[in-house]
Design an enzyme around this catalytic site. Sequence first.
Site, PDB file in Angstrom:
ATOM      1  N   THR A  24       0.836  -1.210   0.000  1.00 21.49           N
ATOM      2  CA  THR A  24       0.000   0.000   0.000  1.00 21.49           C
ATOM      3  C   THR A  24       0.870   1.260   0.000  1.00 21.49           C
ATOM      4  OG1 THR A  24      -1.685  -1.181   1.244  1.00 21.49           O
ATOM      5  CG2 THR A  24      -1.806   1.210   1.303  1.00 21.49           C
ATOM      6  N   HIS A  31       2.123   1.930  -3.425  1.00 23.12           N
ATOM      7  CA  HIS A  31       1.115   2.622  -4.249  1.00 23.12           C
ATOM      8  C   HIS A  31       1.116   4.121  -3.935  1.00 23.12           C
ATOM      9  CE1 HIS A  31      -0.818  -0.843  -6.107  1.00 23.12           C
ATOM     10  NE2 HIS A  31      -0.766  -1.448  -4.940  1.00 23.12           N
ATOM     11  N   GLU A  57       2.078  -0.184   9.466  1.00 25.71           N
ATOM     12  CA  GLU A  57       2.620  -1.399  10.088  1.00 25.71           C
ATOM     13  C   GLU A  57       3.661  -0.956  11.104  1.00 25.71           C
ATOM     14  OE1 GLU A  57       4.127  -3.816   6.879  1.00 25.71           O
ATOM     15  OE2 GLU A  57       2.172  -3.933   5.897  1.00 25.71           O
ATOM     16  N   LEU A 113      -7.242 -12.794  -1.449  1.00 27.09           N
ATOM     17  CA  LEU A 113      -6.739 -11.551  -0.869  1.00 27.09           C
ATOM     18  C   LEU A 113      -6.166 -10.642  -1.956  1.00 27.09           C
ATOM     19  CD1 LEU A 113      -6.217 -10.293   2.077  1.00 27.09           C
ATOM     20  CD2 LEU A 113      -3.850 -10.948   1.681  1.00 27.09           C
TER      21      LEU A 113
HETATM   22 ZN    ZN Z   1       0.145  -3.354   5.178  1.00 25.18          ZN
END
Ligand code: ZN
Length: 345
Positions: A44, A47, A68, A266
């Site tokens: 992510t 991106h 995270e 996923l």
């Molecule tokens: Zn993550």
Amino acid sequence: MTNQMKTLAKLRAEPGLWMDPRPVPEIGPDDVLIRIRKTGICGTDIHIWNWDDWAARTVPLGLVTGHEFAGEIVEIGRNVEGLSIGQRCSGEGHLIGKTSRQSRAGKFHLDPATRGIGVNEQGAFAQYLRLPAFNVVPLPDEIDDEIGAILDPLGNAVHTALSFDLVGEDVLITGAGPIGIMAAAVARHVGARHVVITDVNPDRLALAAEVADVIPVNVATEDLKAVESRLKMTQGFDVGMEMSGNQAALDQMVEAMVMGGRIAMLGIPPGKSPVDWSRIVFKAITIKGVYGREIFETWYKMIAMLENGLDVRRVITHRYTVDEFRDGFEVMRSGRSGKVVLDWG
Ligand code: ZN
């Protein structure tokens, strides 16, 4: 505590992230302040770095990125009970609402009003993070900060892997990124028989074999059917986990499943992609979309497994200090890494 902190923020509508000093956040009565020790770089975040269409649509300029993390509680709001200063922790990055039917039923991960830290709200690529106490997950001594910093993606892997009963089952995982690799390790840990993981990137397949007791298959050069007969599998795979978002991989998975097989998805396909539904119907296949982690059931289960022998440390291939963040993002963007962890001191 000084009242300025380092952050990595999205300052401009172009590729990159920028080191941006900010005031340390003030917390509300139901929050804690976490001093960040380690953070993981997620797909992510790549991106957001690249500023692709999704990121430009979703992420407000000026946002502190990252979701995270592991750290230590340094301040506690006045309504907060059960947590103390000095407690090491990670935490759920999805900030949920309390009014939807799903939330009120306790299915917090299905709340449609969810907002993500580092995506919609100020994130964890910072020396200090404000987080609702509800979202805090205390870490036992056995789980160090760098493993604490990858519990978010490990949680994706655990949530996906535990979607279906794996005991004694033959499992196919398409996509050997860090989450696919960790899902393979989880599948082995909970008692799957054969775990086959496919990709077309030899580095990732080599890493998969290093982290988990799995059979890596490069579908660019190897035939999955031949692998199945080598393993004396006569009917196909019982459970599939689609982690790549690649149309060809999903096709191959459906083809390789048993009658009545179950697939957890996923991976996110780019845009709309054609699916051969008749084959799915005639094979009586169940497909489950997986989003995030179950709050907080996945966290309990993954911490218990880590305390009981699940070992995913080797999925972390690169470690940098936060001042070297450009190197960390570069190696992630090259596709030649597992998890990359930044140290915040
Ligand atoms: Zn993550």
